[in-house]
Motif scaffolding. Structure first.
Motif, PDB file in Angstrom:
ATOM      1  N   THR A 305      46.777 -62.696  64.324  1.00 44.36           N
ATOM      2  CA  THR A 305      47.526 -62.799  65.597  1.00 44.36           C
ATOM      3  C   THR A 305      46.750 -62.294  66.810  1.00 44.36           C
ATOM      4  N   ASN A 333      50.319 -63.698  70.612  1.00 46.06           N
ATOM      5  CA  ASN A 333      50.856 -64.252  69.367  1.00 46.06           C
ATOM      6  C   ASN A 333      51.504 -63.195  68.478  1.00 46.06           C
ATOM      7  N   ASP A 394      53.615 -67.864  67.783  1.00 45.32           N
ATOM      8  CA  ASP A 394      52.528 -68.558  68.462  1.00 45.32           C
ATOM      9  C   ASP A 394      53.008 -68.931  69.860  1.00 45.32           C
TER      10      ASP A 394
END
Length: 491
Positions: A305, A333, A394
């Motif tokens: 992430t 993210n 996302d």
């Protein structure tokens, strides 16, 4: 003739102290003997012995003739300038000096919109009229980069009577535009290029793997923050000047006007020492720093992430080069804001980052950091991700900044005009008498003289809702704002 191995200012101070002079002058603590003993012990006798004033043996920053003059001349040689002036007012004082040295009331100056608040202040003081260029937006990271040569060319074609162009190089996030090309374009108009080098100018000058410094690119003046990345003490900076389009004597006069007469010799000595240290060790120290940053960037990109951009950012006019010692960590993210990540790192690991925004953290790597520091930060970031991974998503970033507001009156005129105080939420359509910005890095949403738009207000409230540092209004609660008074027509 002095060499770069010498420190005339620091050495002169030491020689004076070693004579054990009897001081019947300020500062009143007199080497710490007249202050709280606990504070004296904490600071140390050596530090306090350097806290002196501009008596004749120690020269005077306002009219340097010997040890300060010699130290500034060595700095000019080291930084590739014709003249270097020491600043104890930080880089902000040097930036204000640049603008006020070249702009008279009513003069136009071309500046990027993501200017530091010191630029806005100098525009108000000088009476100059800003011609703004929007920096290029990075829609992946949600940040601003630099201004492009094409944008500068277009601005000069539209305003050929401009007196100077100011460039930020590198940006707060370490991104550099093609400064050399910008300088070539601007010099065709026979006006100077002023560079805000607060965020990278001093160390990039001393390593070939870093972007060109302002002096290397041929700029005319550069406010360079030695204390941020060059090893001197906080609030100490330099102003580098090239002859030709700049009257260096006027620069000295303006800088003197903006500088306290009680100049700190501790700060001045730290500039003298930092210059020698950079000349002697800059290449080797920065090589190791660059490698540490490369390792850190590589390892961060292994953490799910998180994203730490590097050379993959390059390839556009606005991203011509970058400073790898600036570590941008995108947390978009992870399902949290950069500000939330900053607070978590502080509370759980006592880590302090350089700044955070809606989507990112920014960490600065310097010769002070070692591999152990890199691993500690990586451990903290891994824990951060483990803690928040369940909320990860996302996120598609839509980097947006409001359109540049219409400048209705000059910033100086608006700052000194009659005003009234109204609720901020009702201010759309009015002319602001104040500035408001996100700080750090200090980019204005609007400045005095600009017409406030509803888009401006929504942008402010969006940042406030994300707990980002919006500031600048005299009302610190950000409920009320000063706007130009409206005069009703006579019937």
């Amino acid at each position: 003739m002095l060499t770069q191995n010498e420190t005339p200012l620091f050495s002169g101070l030491k020689a004076h102290i070693e004579k054990n002079p009897r001081a019947f002058h300020i500062p009143g603590h007199k080497q710490g003997k007249g202050m709280d003993p606990k504070f004296r012990k904490f600071l140390g006798e050596n530090t306090l012995s350097l806290d002196l004033i501009n008596i004749e043996p120690l020269d005077d920053l306002h009219h340097p003739r010997h040890i300060i003059k010699e130290a500034q001349e060595l700095a000019a040689e080291a930084f590739g300038a014709d003249h270097t002036y020491f600043s104890v007012q930080g880089t902000s004082g040097a930036i204000m000096t640049m603008i006020m040295s070249v702009c008279l009331p009513g003069d136009k100056i071309i500046v990027p919109r993501n200017i530091h608040k010191s630029v806005s202040s100098a525009i108000i003081f000088s009476g100059a009229v800003p011609i703004f260029i929007h920096p290029e937006l990075d829609h992946k990271l949600g940040i601003s980069h630099g201004i492009t040569p094409n944008a500068v060319q277009n601005a000069l074609e539209a305003h050929p009577d401009a007196k100077a162009v100011l460039v930020i190089n590198p940006t707060y996030f370490g991104i550099a535009a093609d400064l050399k090309k910008i300088v070539e374009i601007v010099h065709q108009y026979q006006i100077p290029v002023l560079v805000d080098e607060a965020h990278g100018g001093v160390h990039i000058h001393f390593h070939e793997r870093l972007p060109l410094s302002a002096m290397q690119a041929g700029a005319d003046m550069a406010a360079t923050s030695v204390h941020k990345l060059g090893g001197s003490l906080t609030q100490s900076s330099v102003l580098n000047v090239k002859d030709g389009l700049i009257n260096h004597e006027r620069v000295q006069t303006v800088m003197s006007m903006l500088t306290t007469t009680s100049t700190s010799y501790i700060l001045l000595a730290s500039l003298d020492i930092a210059r020698r240290y950079l000349v002697q060790n800059g290449m080797s120290l920065l090589s190791e720093t660059i490698e540490n940053a490369r390792y850190l960037r590589k390892e961060i990109n292994k953490i799910p992430t998180l994203y730490c951009p590097g050379s993959d950012l390059l390839g556009t006019e606005a991203t011509f080069d970058y400073d790898p010692t600036k570590i941008i960590i995108s947390v978009k993210n992870l399902g949290i804001t950069g500000h939330e990540a900053e607070i978590w790192l502080r509370l759980n690991y006592q880590i302090e980052v350089e700044l955070s925004d809606m989507y990112n953290l920014l960490c600065i790597i310097t010769p002070a950091d070692n591999l152990e520091d890199m691993k500690y930060l990586l451990s903290a970031l891994n824990h951060l991700v483990d803690t928040h991974y369940s909320s990860a998503n996302d996120t598609t970033v839509k980097a947006q900044v409001p359109d540049i507001p219409i400048l209705a009156v000059s910033p100086r005129e608006a700052f000194y005009a009659e005003y009234e105080v109204i609720p901020l939420k009702n201010s759309a359509g009015r002319i602001s008498a104040e500035s408001i910005m996100i700080y750090p890095p200090g980019i204005p949403i609007f400045i005095p003289g600009e017409i406030i738009s509803e888009e401006n207000l929504q942008y402010i409230y969006h940042n406030l809702q994300s707990n980002l540092p919006v500031q600048g209004l005299q009302d610190e609660s950000l409920q009320m704002i000063r706007v130009l008074k409206e005069h009703k027509a006579f019937k």
